[in-house]
Write a protein that holds these residues in place. Structure first.
Motif, PDB file in Angstrom:
ATOM      1  N   ARG A  40       0.712  -1.004   0.075  1.00 19.04           N
ATOM      2  CA  ARG A  40      -0.448   0.364   0.309  1.00 19.04           C
ATOM      3  C   ARG A  40       0.641   1.297   0.258  1.00 19.04           C
ATOM      4  O   ARG A  40       0.462   2.424  -0.144  1.00 19.04           O
ATOM      5  N   TYR A  41       2.446   1.633   0.288  1.00 19.07           N
ATOM      6  CA  TYR A  41       2.919   2.779   1.387  1.00 19.07           C
ATOM      7  C   TYR A  41       2.949   3.369  -0.599  1.00 19.07           C
ATOM      8  O   TYR A  41       3.660   2.255  -1.233  1.00 19.07           O
ATOM      9  N   ARG A  42       3.761   4.250  -0.590  1.00 18.80           N
ATOM     10  CA  ARG A  42       3.462   4.871  -1.739  1.00 18.80           C
ATOM     11  C   ARG A  42       4.492   5.845  -1.695  1.00 18.80           C
ATOM     12  O   ARG A  42       5.276   6.309  -1.044  1.00 18.80           O
ATOM     13  N   THR A  43       5.023   4.984  -2.655  1.00 15.04           N
ATOM     14  CA  THR A  43       7.102   5.070  -2.527  1.00 15.04           C
ATOM     15  C   THR A  43       7.616   6.885  -3.542  1.00 15.04           C
ATOM     16  O   THR A  43       8.548   6.913  -4.230  1.00 15.04           O
ATOM     17  N   GLY A  44       6.347   7.398  -3.681  1.00 13.67           N
ATOM     18  CA  GLY A  44       6.744   8.338  -5.063  1.00 13.67           C
ATOM     19  C   GLY A  44       7.880   9.869  -4.269  1.00 13.67           C
ATOM     20  O   GLY A  44       8.587   9.851  -5.449  1.00 13.67           O
ATOM     21  N   ASN A  45       7.135   9.371  -3.259  1.00  9.70           N
ATOM     22  CA  ASN A  45       8.117  10.670  -2.443  1.00  9.70           C
ATOM     23  C   ASN A  45       9.331  10.476  -1.402  1.00  9.70           C
ATOM     24  O   ASN A  45       9.789  11.195  -1.046  1.00  9.70           O
ATOM     25  N   SER A  46       9.523   8.709  -1.297  1.00  4.87           N
ATOM     26  CA  SER A  46      10.739   8.194  -1.368  1.00  4.87           C
ATOM     27  C   SER A  46      12.067   8.179  -1.924  1.00  4.87           C
ATOM     28  O   SER A  46      12.275   8.686  -3.243  1.00  4.87           O
ATOM     29  N   ALA A  47      13.111   8.901  -1.439  1.00  3.83           N
ATOM     30  CA  ALA A  47      14.059   8.577  -2.355  1.00  3.83           C
ATOM     31  C   ALA A  47      15.328   7.012  -2.468  1.00  3.83           C
ATOM     32  O   ALA A  47      15.787   7.420  -2.535  1.00  3.83           O
ATOM     33  N   ILE A  48      14.746   5.912  -1.909  1.00  2.69           N
ATOM     34  CA  ILE A  48      15.102   5.030  -1.854  1.00  2.69           C
ATOM     35  C   ILE A  48      13.919   4.538  -3.411  1.00  2.69           C
ATOM     36  O   ILE A  48      12.742   4.326  -3.111  1.00  2.69           O
ATOM     37  N   ASP A  49      14.381   3.159  -4.265  1.00  2.00           N
ATOM     38  CA  ASP A  49      13.978   2.601  -4.910  1.00  2.00           C
ATOM     39  C   ASP A  49      13.689   0.824  -4.821  1.00  2.00           C
ATOM     40  O   ASP A  49      15.076   0.206  -4.668  1.00  2.00           O
ATOM     41  N   TYR A  50      12.419   0.942  -3.886  1.00  5.19           N
ATOM     42  CA  TYR A  50      12.464  -0.390  -3.552  1.00  5.19           C
ATOM     43  C   TYR A  50      12.053  -1.062  -4.694  1.00  5.19           C
ATOM     44  O   TYR A  50      11.816  -0.696  -5.522  1.00  5.19           O
ATOM     45  N   VAL A  51      12.081  -2.625  -4.801  1.00  7.67           N
ATOM     46  CA  VAL A  51      11.767  -3.413  -4.785  1.00  7.67           C
ATOM     47  C   VAL A  51      10.985  -4.374  -4.251  1.00  7.67           C
ATOM     48  O   VAL A  51      11.437  -4.851  -3.986  1.00  7.67           O
ATOM     49  N   ARG A  52       9.484  -4.526  -4.525  1.00  5.63           N
ATOM     50  CA  ARG A  52       8.619  -4.971  -4.351  1.00  5.63           C
ATOM     51  C   ARG A  52       8.278  -6.278  -5.030  1.00  5.63           C
ATOM     52  O   ARG A  52       7.452  -6.217  -5.719  1.00  5.63           O
ATOM     53  N   PRO A  53       9.222  -7.470  -3.848  1.00  5.48           N
ATOM     54  CA  PRO A  53       8.369  -8.752  -5.192  1.00  5.48           C
ATOM     55  C   PRO A  53       6.790  -9.549  -4.939  1.00  5.48           C
ATOM     56  O   PRO A  53       6.015  -8.522  -3.649  1.00  5.48           O
ATOM     57  N   SER A  54       6.257  -9.355  -5.939  1.00  8.38           N
ATOM     58  CA  SER A  54       4.726  -9.662  -5.617  1.00  8.38           C
ATOM     59  C   SER A  54       4.470 -10.775  -4.784  1.00  8.38           C
ATOM     60  O   SER A  54       3.088 -11.309  -4.557  1.00  8.38           O
ATOM     61  N   GLY A  55       4.745 -11.870  -4.789  1.00  6.33           N
ATOM     62  CA  GLY A  55       4.512 -13.329  -3.926  1.00  6.33           C
ATOM     63  C   GLY A  55       4.351 -13.872  -3.972  1.00  6.33           C
ATOM     64  O   GLY A  55       3.893 -15.127  -3.610  1.00  6.33           O
ATOM     65  N   THR A  56       4.036 -13.710  -6.028  1.00  7.85           N
ATOM     66  CA  THR A  56       4.684 -15.211  -6.457  1.00  7.85           C
ATOM     67  C   THR A  56       5.444 -15.877  -6.742  1.00  7.85           C
ATOM     68  O   THR A  56       6.228 -15.606  -6.198  1.00  7.85           O
ATOM     69  N   GLY A  57       5.172 -17.410  -7.223  1.00  5.36           N
ATOM     70  CA  GLY A  57       6.036 -18.008  -8.099  1.00  5.36           C
ATOM     71  C   GLY A  57       7.046 -18.243  -6.728  1.00  5.36           C
ATOM     72  O   GLY A  57       7.014 -19.212  -5.805  1.00  5.36           O
ATOM     73  N   ALA A  58       8.545 -18.068  -7.179  1.00  2.00           N
ATOM     74  CA  ALA A  58       9.284 -18.839  -6.128  1.00  2.00           C
ATOM     75  C   ALA A  58       9.443 -17.401  -5.198  1.00  2.00           C
ATOM     76  O   ALA A  58      11.129 -17.980  -4.576  1.00  2.00           O
ATOM     77  N   ASP A  59       9.491 -16.370  -5.273  1.00  2.00           N
ATOM     78  CA  ASP A  59       9.374 -15.421  -4.270  1.00  2.00           C
ATOM     79  C   ASP A  59       9.022 -16.280  -2.964  1.00  2.00           C
ATOM     80  O   ASP A  59      10.333 -16.070  -1.750  1.00  2.00           O
ATOM     81  N   GLY A  60       8.115 -17.450  -2.247  1.00  2.49           N
ATOM     82  CA  GLY A  60       8.195 -17.822  -0.953  1.00  2.49           C
ATOM     83  C   GLY A  60       9.212 -18.549  -0.018  1.00  2.49           C
ATOM     84  O   GLY A  60       9.351 -18.706   0.536  1.00  2.49           O
ATOM     85  N   MET A  61      10.310 -19.344  -1.753  1.00  3.47           N
ATOM     86  CA  MET A  61      11.566 -20.185  -1.479  1.00  3.47           C
ATOM     87  C   MET A  61      12.978 -19.156  -0.821  1.00  3.47           C
ATOM     88  O   MET A  61      13.116 -19.284  -0.574  1.00  3.47           O
ATOM     89  N   LEU A  62      12.586 -18.113  -2.194  1.00  2.00           N
ATOM     90  CA  LEU A  62      13.825 -17.517  -2.229  1.00  2.00           C
ATOM     91  C   LEU A  62      14.374 -16.437  -0.927  1.00  2.00           C
ATOM     92  O   LEU A  62      14.525 -16.113  -0.778  1.00  2.00           O
ATOM     93  N   LEU A  63      12.451 -15.708  -0.107  1.00  2.82           N
ATOM     94  CA  LEU A  63      12.438 -14.284   0.288  1.00  2.82           C
ATOM     95  C   LEU A  63      12.029 -14.580   1.925  1.00  2.82           C
ATOM     96  O   LEU A  63      10.711 -15.014   1.580  1.00  2.82           O
ATOM     97  N   ASN A  64      12.734 -14.961   2.514  1.00  2.01           N
ATOM     98  CA  ASN A  64      12.047 -15.446   4.448  1.00  2.01           C
ATOM     99  C   ASN A  64      13.437 -15.263   4.757  1.00  2.01           C
ATOM    100  O   ASN A  64      14.713 -15.116   4.741  1.00  2.01           O
ATOM    101  N   LEU A  65      12.700 -15.859   6.029  1.00  2.00           N
ATOM    102  CA  LEU A  65      13.634 -15.374   7.056  1.00  2.00           C
ATOM    103  C   LEU A  65      15.095 -16.460   7.462  1.00  2.00           C
ATOM    104  O   LEU A  65      16.536 -15.552   7.972  1.00  2.00           O
TER     105      LEU A  65
END
Length: 422
Positions: A169-194
């Protein structure tokens, strides 16, 4: 007048009193029955907290006039923020620049309108009018892995959580950080975890970052504690960075109602984003050199002599395919279906100079990786792909390709979701 009002209001009020407890700062966040924030609008400048108090012949007339006044005030504040003095626009011109109005709070009477509004300005249009390079001050692409700990279980992208929803939900238009936010589909659950965030091996991190087209890692973390069902919720937030999971800051926020969890998390996202921006300005988010891809060095075989190995300067990181003077190039492409994998390989093989195109990492519904043997400089391959209607971006030794415009029939690659990769 092309003004869009979002269907649900977005607001949260931070308490004025901050209480220091146990080395952490605990702030009270109130929930005055607001809705959730609209979808991300990273292509917009946002100016919030604009107060208007307007009277009119009717409620609609007063509200219309209030939005007009908010547009003018928001434009002046945006111009001042970007360092442009005396920038004024007519109401008609502002209608073309404003991409949305966020109602933070409003009170409507028979002939009076009192509200606090936020204005969203198109980043491309506003930047062109003000003469500001809109992308010049942003960071390198940062792979963002939100971790939520609730009930003793830590969750990344294994399943959908309220914490990942807050970052969506967060709008990053005013942020200086270029966030790469995965969609949570495919292999995201296997690769991106604790477990991945605790990994120190640079080699595997390089593979993951190359998969998502990012240069560095951000790990925003929240630990939720509920006093009782439906009662107060305390969230302990941590902002972490890099493959070593370095802690930048931590703080706590509290809400008194169980149904105000979204407000608590939205406030936490905003605080963490402020922390990352401050760290970027202080030079604390500099890229880790160990995450940079290093091309393998060719070594002589027992049947070769030192004179048999001829180094080739390709201009980018790469390797020389056996028996040739070309290069081996890694190509990333979105593959929503199985047929899109085959069609992409066939499209690459039709490019003159391409010896082979083999899929080395398959991700149906995500981003697949292909190994392309090409007779020539990678910049020549990039130009050839662009001439065939592909949109091509380069990151180190990797080309990121997408089909321009809307996808057509025949298994062509579909563009990724807005919040999948940067």
């Amino acid at each position: 007048m092309p003004i869009r009002r979002f269907s649900r209001a977005f607001q949260f009020i931070a308490a004025l009193a901050l209480v220091a407890t146990g080395g952490l700062v605990i702030a009270q966040v109130d929930d005055p029955d607001q809705g959730l924030a609209p979808a991300d609008s990273s292509g917009s400048f946002e100016v919030g907290g604009i107060e208007v108090d307007v009277t009119g012949k009717s409620a609609d007339t007063a509200r219309y006039a209030g939005w007009r006044i908010a547009q003018r005030k928001g434009w002046q504040l945006l111009a001042k923020r970007l360092g442009v003095a005396g920038a004024t626009l007519s109401d008609g011109a502002l209608d073309g620049v404003v991409s949305g109005i966020v109602v933070e709070n409003e009170q409507i009477g028979p002939n009076r309108y009192v509200a606090r509004l936020g204005i969203l300005f198109s980043r491309a249009k506003a930047g062109a009018i003000l003469g500001v390079p809109v992308g010049a001050t942003r960071s390198a692409p940062m792979l963002t892995i939100p971790i939520e700990i609730s009930g003793g279980a830590a969750t990344g992208f294994e399943r959908k959580t309220a914490w990942t929803d807050a970052w969506t939900r967060y709008r990053t238009g005013n942020s200086a950080i270029d966030y790469v936010r995965p969609s949570g589909t495919g292999a995201d659950g296997m690769l991106l975890n604790l477990g991945q965030t605790a990994r120190r091996g640079r080699g595997w991190w390089r593979v993951v970052l190359d998969q998502y087209g990012a240069n560095d890692i951000l790990v925003p973390k929240v630990t939720l504690r509920r006093e009782w069902p439906g009662g107060p919720i305390i969230g302990q937030f941590e902002a972490r960075h890099g493959p070593d999971n370095r802690l930048l800051t931590q703080f706590s926020l509290r809400v008194d109602r169980g149904d105000a969890l979204a407000v608590l998390l939205d406030a936490g996202v905003k605080r963490i984003d402020d922390t990352y921006q401050a760290a970027l300005r202080a030079g604390m988010l500099a890229g880790d050199p160990s995450l940079t891809f290093v091309a393998p060095v060719a070594t002589a075989t027992p049947t070769e002599t030192a004179t048999d190995v001829v180094p080739v300067d390709l201009g980018i990181d790469g390797a020389t395919p056996p028996g040739g003077t070309g290069s081996v190039i890694t190509v990333q492409v979105d593959t929503p279906t199985a047929s899109s994998v085959t069609s992409t390989e066939n499209a690459l093989k039709t490019v003159p100079g391409v010896r082979s195109a083999v899929t080395t990492s398959l991700a149906i519904g995500g981003v697949s990786v292909l190994r392309v043997a090409f007779d020539g400089d990678p910049t020549v391959l990039r130009g050839a792909l662009e001439a065939r209607g592909w949109s091509v971006g380069a990151s180190g030794s990797t080309l990121r390709i997408r089909r321009s415009g809307q996808p057509s029939q025949g298994g062509q690659v579909s563009p990724p979701a807005d919040n999948s990769t940067g």
